[in-house]
Design a protein around this motif. Structure first.
Motif, mmCIF file in Angstrom:
data_model
loop_
_atom_site.group_PDB
_atom_site.id
_atom_site.type_symbol
_atom_site.label_atom_id
_atom_site.label_comp_id
_atom_site.label_asym_id
_atom_site.label_seq_id
_atom_site.Cartn_x
_atom_site.Cartn_y
_atom_site.Cartn_z
ATOM 1 N N PHE A 113 -40.967 47.988 84.938
ATOM 2 C CA PHE A 113 -40.800 47.117 83.773
ATOM 3 C C PHE A 113 -42.080 46.350 83.455
ATOM 4 N N SER A 114 -43.011 46.316 84.392
ATOM 5 C CA SER A 114 -44.289 45.646 84.145
ATOM 6 C C SER A 114 -45.267 46.542 83.392
ATOM 7 N N GLY A 115 -44.813 47.745 83.036
ATOM 8 C CA GLY A 115 -45.659 48.639 82.272
ATOM 9 C C GLY A 115 -46.440 49.621 83.110
ATOM 10 N N HIS A 116 -46.128 49.737 84.392
ATOM 11 C CA HIS A 116 -46.843 50.656 85.273
ATOM 12 C C HIS A 116 -46.012 51.916 85.479
ATOM 13 N N ARG A 117 -46.671 53.029 85.574
ATOM 14 C CA ARG A 117 -46.003 54.296 85.859
ATOM 15 C C ARG A 117 -46.128 54.615 87.344
ATOM 16 N N ILE A 118 -45.102 55.252 87.869
ATOM 17 C CA ILE A 118 -45.091 55.613 89.279
ATOM 18 C C ILE A 118 -45.780 56.963 89.446
ATOM 19 N N SER A 119 -46.776 57.017 90.336
ATOM 20 C CA SER A 119 -47.505 58.261 90.554
ATOM 21 C C SER A 119 -46.649 59.256 91.329
ATOM 22 N N LYS A 120 -47.027 60.526 91.244
ATOM 23 C CA LYS A 120 -46.301 61.560 91.974
ATOM 24 C C LYS A 120 -46.389 61.346 93.480
ATOM 25 N N SER A 121 -47.557 60.895 93.932
ATOM 26 C CA SER A 121 -47.721 60.669 95.374
ATOM 27 C C SER A 121 -46.845 59.515 95.842
ATOM 28 N N GLU A 122 -46.723 58.462 95.040
ATOM 29 C CA GLU A 122 -45.871 57.323 95.397
ATOM 30 C C GLU A 122 -44.407 57.741 95.423
ATOM 31 N N LEU A 123 -43.989 58.539 94.432
ATOM 32 C CA LEU A 123 -42.595 58.983 94.371
ATOM 33 C C LEU A 123 -42.251 59.890 95.540
ATOM 34 N N PHE A 124 -43.101 60.875 95.796
ATOM 35 C CA PHE A 124 -42.842 61.803 96.894
ATOM 36 C C PHE A 124 -42.914 61.088 98.237
ATOM 37 N N GLY A 125 -43.960 60.283 98.432
ATOM 38 C CA GLY A 125 -44.111 59.556 99.686
ATOM 39 C C GLY A 125 -42.983 58.572 99.924
ATOM 40 N N GLY A 126 -42.558 57.896 98.859
ATOM 41 C CA GLY A 126 -41.458 56.943 98.986
ATOM 42 C C GLY A 126 -40.171 57.620 99.391
ATOM 43 N N CYS A 127 -39.891 58.788 98.820
ATOM 44 C CA CYS A 127 -38.678 59.533 99.178
ATOM 45 C C CYS A 127 -38.727 59.984 100.638
ATOM 46 N N CYS A 128 -39.895 60.458 101.080
ATOM 47 C CA CYS A 128 -40.043 60.885 102.484
ATOM 48 C C CYS A 128 -39.833 59.714 103.442
ATOM 49 N N ALA A 129 -40.456 58.575 103.129
ATOM 50 C CA ALA A 129 -40.356 57.409 104.006
ATOM 51 C C ALA A 129 -38.924 56.875 104.043
ATOM 52 N N ALA A 130 -38.287 56.782 102.881
ATOM 53 C CA ALA A 130 -36.908 56.295 102.835
ATOM 54 C C ALA A 130 -35.975 57.262 103.546
ATOM 55 N N GLY A 131 -36.222 58.571 103.366
ATOM 56 C CA GLY A 131 -35.406 59.571 104.054
ATOM 57 C C GLY A 131 -35.553 59.482 105.560
#
Length: 286
Positions: A113-131
């Motif tokens: 909501f602050s106007g930033h887009r989530i990078s592919k590396s952040e999305l993939f890495g976040g899913c791996c870490a949360a998993g």
């Protein structure tokens, strides 16, 4: 220390402080029978005392209350109180999963909501870490009570907002001291909720003071400094390392066993955070 290493060192120290807080809180509430309202108040007041002493010796007392904000103080109070009361009815694994899932999701939403887009590396890495975190905690998860779940959810959301508000701080130490002082004022009425028959105990009080003076007061100052080097989403992501740091502490200090599940989960969490912190696949502003 090389300038390039400062963000890594500061973030690591802050995360160790977060892990220590979780351990100290659980020991005080479960092992020593300290009332959560008393623990919260002593924790906040201990942090205030430590930070005011530092402010006094560093000539930062003048204009101290101009730092931070009442909104940040309220977010800190809400986190500390909900964290303490939530852990009364949740076991360690369930509480940790709800808390850090709430932090990560809240940081992700605020970042977007602050106007930033989530990078592919952040999305993939976040899913791996949360998993990895879910995989590790799964055997110990219990069906949470609705009240405990909502309290830990509130703690996670409140901590995320406190983290976001801290990113604009110009004087990390003074802002943290002022915010803890405001949170302590809000927490004072909680003392009225302490049952008279509840044993507070010297050890429980020591745990609360240690949590406040060191793990909270000093730890949060360092976290405010580290935030200047982290994007909003990454600030939430790296906190998924906290349970793993706590597990490492258990292996070193309590001789807890190293299991295959822990090793696999550790690799997933560490690998996910590493991928998310690299520039690979970046598609937007951080």
């Amino acid at each position: 220390m090389p300038k390039a290493l400062q963000p890594i060192v500061l973030t690591t120290i802050a995360l160790i402080a977060f892990a220590a807080n979780s351990v100290l809180c659980r020991m005080a509430l479960k092992d020593e029978g300290v009332d959560p309202s008393f623990f919260t108040l002593v924790r906040l007041l201990s942090a205030v005392g430590t930070l005011l002493i530092i402010a006094l010796f560093t000539n930062r007392m003048k204009g101290l209350l101009s730092q931070g904000s009442w909104l940040a103080g309220f977010a800190l109070f809400a986190y500390a109180a909900a964290f303490s009361f939530g852990y009364v009815s949740l076991n360690t694994a369930t509480g940790a999963l709800v808390l850090f899932a709430a932090v990560q999701l809240s940081m992700l939403i605020i970042h977007s909501f602050s106007g930033h887009r989530i990078s592919k590396s952040e999305l993939f890495g976040g899913c791996c870490a949360a998993g990895g975190l879910v995989y590790w905690l799964l055997p110990e998860l219990q069906q949470p009570t609705v009240f405990g779940f909502l309290l830990m959810l509130l703690a996670g959301v409140s901590w995320a907002f406190y983290t976001v508000l801290g990113r604009s701080s110009t004087d990390s130490m003074s802002a943290t001291a002022a915010n803890f002082l405001r949170a302590s004022v809000m927490a004072t009425p909680l003392i009225l909720l302490i049952p008279e028959q509840h044993s507070l105990g010297d050890k429980g009080i020591i745990l609360a003071i240690t949590s406040g003076a060191i793990a909270s007061g000093l730890g949060y100052v360092i976290w405010y400094v580290a935030l200047k080097h982290l994007s909003g989403n990454r600030a939430g992501l790296v906190q998924l390392l906290v349970p793993m740091i706590a597990a490492l502490g258990g292996i070193i200090w309590v001789n807890e066993p190293i299991t295959l599940r822990l090793l696999v989960a550790g690799l997933l969490v560490l690998g996910g955070v590493y991928v998310a912190m690299t520039p690979w696949g970046r598609v937007g502003k951080n």
